[in-house]
Design an enzyme around this catalytic site. Sequence first.
Site, PDB file in Angstrom:
ATOM      1  N   CYS A 113       4.894  -2.305 -10.794  1.00  0.00           N
ATOM      2  CA  CYS A 113       5.104  -0.885 -10.535  1.00  0.00           C
ATOM      3  C   CYS A 113       4.227  -0.129 -11.518  1.00  0.00           C
ATOM      4  CB  CYS A 113       6.577  -0.521 -10.736  1.00  0.00           C
ATOM      5  SG  CYS A 113       6.939   1.251 -10.629  1.00  0.00           S
ATOM      6  N   CYS A 140      -0.831   2.551  -6.828  1.00  0.00           N
ATOM      7  CA  CYS A 140       0.603   2.329  -6.646  1.00  0.00           C
ATOM      8  C   CYS A 140       0.760   1.077  -5.809  1.00  0.00           C
ATOM      9  CB  CYS A 140       1.243   3.533  -5.940  1.00  0.00           C
ATOM     10  SG  CYS A 140       2.978   3.284  -5.466  1.00  0.00           S
TER      11      CYS A 140
END
Length: 281
Positions: free
Chosen positions: A78, A191
Amino acid sequence: MLSHALSEAPIGVFDSGIGGLSVYLHLAQQLPGERYLYYADTKHVPYGNRDSQDIKDLTLTAVQWLYEQGCKLIVIACNSASAHALTIARERYRQIPIVGLVPALKPAVLGSRSGRVAVMATKATLEGTLLNQVIAEVAEPNHISVSKYFNPELVPWVEAGMPIVSPTAIRLRQQLKQLADDDIDYLVLGCTHYPFFKEFLLQEIREQQLPITVVDSGQAIAARVRSLLIEKQMLASSDKTRSDKTRVDNPLRLYTSKYDDNLGRVIKRLLGEQVNIQYVT
């Protein structure tokens, strides 16, 4: 020499949602003999809109849970969590290797001919120290301009299965055209959710004949994990001996922090296979 039991322990993978499965796919490709324990904090997704302290607290909770499950290495899959919590996680869990994500800016900088590249990421990643450190150390010395783009709709769009007929898809097509008009020749997906719509981007780039190259971090992260496992003598025995690179049976165990009827269908669409989902509180 580390014990055989430790080398056979799973690799922990953590993300605020299911976007980190894009990293898992790279890991499984490069390390098919390993077992993986994936934790998605779907109760609190997305992290990108949260403040720094909140992200740190949630990330440390997830790392603690993976550590308690006996993982031999943890991947914080992440970008937002890595940007705000990687350093403190490594300080608190010195006994286990922790690999974090940073947008793949370096290959974009080295490949750019226009001198302009873009990073598409969450607000937390774009404002985090990791990305801005790479900009200062890699982009600026090479006189490369880095534009930052944030669209809060993208993570929910991926979590919803990326419906092609949607306002988000339309805006993404328009964004690509705008990037090309701004003379940007590299787009960095910052991302872990975003690689799942990489093929959508590439198709639009081909159809619109745009001079844009798209890059993400998954392959480099998987290579780093493999290197660490070899260095610390923690490579699974099946990865050491397997020559045909076939996967172990049921390599992935997936846990989430919130029940969702639709989650199984979305994960099957993203991975191309059915995965048993377990819920933890």
